[in-house]
Scaffold this motif. Structure first.
Motif, short mmCIF file in Angstrom:
data_model
loop_
_atom_site.label_atom_id
_atom_site.label_comp_id
_atom_site.label_asym_id
_atom_site.label_seq_id
_atom_site.Cartn_x
_atom_site.Cartn_y
_atom_site.Cartn_z
N THR A 91 1.04 -0.69 0.09
CA THR A 91 0.01 0.17 0.25
C THR A 91 0.21 0.85 0.50
O THR A 91 0.28 1.89 -0.47
N VAL A 92 2.06 1.22 0.75
CA VAL A 92 2.85 2.24 0.80
C VAL A 92 2.96 2.73 -0.68
O VAL A 92 3.65 3.91 -1.17
N PHE A 93 3.34 1.74 -1.26
CA PHE A 93 4.35 1.44 -2.37
C PHE A 93 3.26 1.96 -3.52
O PHE A 93 3.46 3.06 -4.35
N ASN A 94 2.13 2.17 -2.90
CA ASN A 94 1.05 2.15 -4.56
C ASN A 94 0.86 3.85 -4.26
O ASN A 94 0.35 4.37 -5.12
N TYR A 95 0.88 4.66 -3.13
CA TYR A 95 0.55 5.84 -3.17
C TYR A 95 2.24 6.26 -2.98
O TYR A 95 2.04 7.79 -3.88
N PHE A 96 2.87 5.78 -2.62
CA PHE A 96 4.77 6.95 -2.92
C PHE A 96 5.41 5.16 -3.67
O PHE A 96 5.81 4.94 -3.06
N PRO A 97 5.58 5.54 -5.17
CA PRO A 97 6.52 4.85 -5.80
C PRO A 97 7.99 4.36 -4.87
O PRO A 97 8.44 3.21 -5.31
N THR A 98 8.23 5.35 -4.53
CA THR A 98 9.65 5.08 -3.82
C THR A 98 10.03 6.21 -2.90
O THR A 98 8.97 5.88 -2.41
N LYS A 99 10.93 5.63 -1.92
CA LYS A 99 11.97 6.12 -0.24
C LYS A 99 11.14 7.79 -0.54
O LYS A 99 10.84 7.96 0.26
N GLU A 100 12.27 7.73 -1.31
CA GLU A 100 12.47 9.53 -1.35
C GLU A 100 10.96 10.23 -1.68
O GLU A 100 10.86 11.59 -1.20
#
Length: 234
Positions: free
Chosen positions: A60-69
């Motif tokens: 879910t995190v990557f769905n909203y924010f593709p990279t850590k940056e």
């Protein structure tokens, strides 16, 4: 993210329940990430830890924010097309400089974090995080600034009957340079502990002076009264 007051319109007004929940989830992930990064450092926190803190899955995190940056930079990058949009939507009788100056002055009056004049503790924690993390500071320059420059140049060139690319590129560099200089100066004062409300009058005057320089050109800037010409070095 800017601090919202009771008189500030809710950006979620008019959205359906599904979209409101998506925005709430994104905001929870973002704030969880910033809290962890602030406490321990950007490089010391994993995406899995952010997901746990936000009570969502790692996917879910990557769905909203593709990279850590993206967990830090996404809100800043929402302003990437701002200058180009202001130029595109300005009144027919407004110059490019006037439109961008008026927009920046209005943003200052609203203590928009994009102007650097915002002393909200959370906002300042994001600014400190970017300043002290080389990968984030580099992205702010290489991605945000360069993309804003590209978009503004394209808009200026689109409107120029002569199609003068050099003129568009030089104008974009000057106009965005003013915004960067003013924003950086305001951020430095906020990080030094000054209050945004106290700095506002001077920030407004600085903005007016800076845009005046762009509007009227550098002229005889550098010909200081009584100064002797610089001597060439050996």
């Amino acid at each position: 993210m800017a601090k919202r007051t009771a008189t500030t319109p809710d950006p979620d007004d008019g959205l359906g329940l599904r979209e409101r929940k998506k925005r709430q989830t994104a905001a929870r992930i973002y704030r969880s990430a910033i809290g962890l990064f602030t406490d321990r450092g950007f490089d010391e926190v994993s995406v899995a830890e952010i997901a746990a803190a936000a009570e969502v899955s790692k996917m879910t995190v990557f769905n909203y924010f593709p990279t850590k940056e993206d967990l830090v930079m996404a809100p800043m990058e929402d302003h990437t097309d701002e200058a180009a949009r202001v130029v595109r939507e300005r009144a027919p009788d407004a110059s490019v400089v006037a439109a961008l100056r008026d927009q920046f002055l209005a943003a200052l009056a609203g203590f928009d974090p994009a102007t650097g004049l915002n002393d909200d503790p959370f906002t300042l924690s994001v600014v400190r995080l970017i300043h002290r993390t080389p990968t984030l500071a580099l992205r702010a320059i290489t991605t945000v600034s360069h993309q804003a420059n590209r978009l503004l140049t394209a808009e200026l060139l689109r409107q120029d009957p002569a199609g003068d690319r050099i003129r568009a590129e030089v104008a974009a560099a000057q106009l965005l340079g003013v915004r960067v200089a003013l924003t950086s100066h305001n951020q430095d004062r906020m990080l030094a502990g000054e209050r945004a409300a106290d700095v506002l009058p001077e920030a407004v005057e600085n903005a007016r002076r800076a845009y005046d320089m762009v509007e009227h050109g550098l002229g005889d800037y550098g010909l200081w009264p009584g100064a002797a010409p610089a001597q060439p070095t050996a």
